[in-house]
Design a protein around this motif. Structure first.
Motif, mmCIF file in Angstrom:
data_model
loop_
_atom_site.group_PDB
_atom_site.id
_atom_site.type_symbol
_atom_site.label_atom_id
_atom_site.label_comp_id
_atom_site.label_asym_id
_atom_site.label_seq_id
_atom_site.Cartn_x
_atom_site.Cartn_y
_atom_site.Cartn_z
ATOM 1 N N GLU A 45 10.038 8.706 2.007
ATOM 2 C CA GLU A 45 8.792 9.557 2.102
ATOM 3 C C GLU A 45 7.789 9.159 1.120
ATOM 4 N N TYR A 46 8.261 8.552 -0.042
ATOM 5 C CA TYR A 46 7.482 7.897 -1.000
ATOM 6 C C TYR A 46 6.441 6.883 -0.450
ATOM 7 N N MET A 47 7.344 5.810 0.182
ATOM 8 C CA MET A 47 6.598 4.726 0.853
ATOM 9 C C MET A 47 5.592 5.189 1.992
ATOM 10 N N LEU A 48 5.921 6.235 2.857
ATOM 11 C CA LEU A 48 5.147 6.461 3.652
ATOM 12 C C LEU A 48 3.854 7.340 2.961
ATOM 13 N N HIS A 49 3.880 7.668 1.815
ATOM 14 C CA HIS A 49 2.758 8.359 0.894
ATOM 15 C C HIS A 49 2.093 7.104 0.531
ATOM 16 N N CYS A 50 2.527 6.050 0.216
ATOM 17 C CA CYS A 50 2.083 4.858 -0.342
ATOM 18 C C CYS A 50 1.274 4.184 0.895
ATOM 19 N N GLU A 66 1.633 -7.143 0.095
ATOM 20 C CA GLU A 66 1.825 -7.392 -1.228
ATOM 21 C C GLU A 66 1.822 -5.685 -1.815
ATOM 22 N N TRP A 67 0.681 -4.972 -1.272
ATOM 23 C CA TRP A 67 0.518 -3.714 -1.925
ATOM 24 C C TRP A 67 1.699 -2.943 -1.816
ATOM 25 N N LEU A 68 2.349 -2.970 -0.767
ATOM 26 C CA LEU A 68 3.558 -2.213 -0.659
ATOM 27 C C LEU A 68 4.566 -2.655 -1.182
ATOM 28 N N LYS A 73 8.437 -1.674 -5.938
ATOM 29 C CA LYS A 73 8.745 -2.093 -7.299
ATOM 30 C C LYS A 73 8.450 -1.024 -8.184
ATOM 31 N N ASP A 74 7.349 -0.239 -8.042
ATOM 32 C CA ASP A 74 7.054 0.574 -9.038
ATOM 33 C C ASP A 74 7.985 1.955 -8.960
#
Length: 78
Positions: A45-50, A66-68, A73-74
């Motif tokens: 869910e976090y990655m889809l939000h990102c 790179e952004w993802l 990593k964050d």
């Protein structure tokens, strides 16, 4: 009338190919984000939000991996 049919058919075909191209790119971006998340449902869910944030910020497609990866990593660092 023949030219009208040819123009309409060509325009519809070009639109369909553009639409399909855009959909495939979105699927690839979503697949990349989910692959970086692994099996953790909260991280998915976090990655889809990102990914949505990246789209909102208009991150260039070449910079998206790179952004993802930085976003993944964050997530691990927090």
């Amino acid at each position: 009338m023949d030219y009208f049919i040819i123009v309409v058919t060509t325009a519809a075909g070009l639109y369909f190919h553009w639409w399909l191209f855009v959909r495939i790119r979105r699927w690839m971006d979503r697949d990349l984000a989910l692959s970086l998340a692994g099996e953790d449902p909260i991280k998915r869910e976090y990655m889809l939000h990102c990914l949505q944030l990246a789209r909102d910020e208009r991150v260039a497609r070449r910079d998206l991996p790179e952004w993802l990866q930085r976003a993944a990593k964050d997530y691990r660092d927090t």
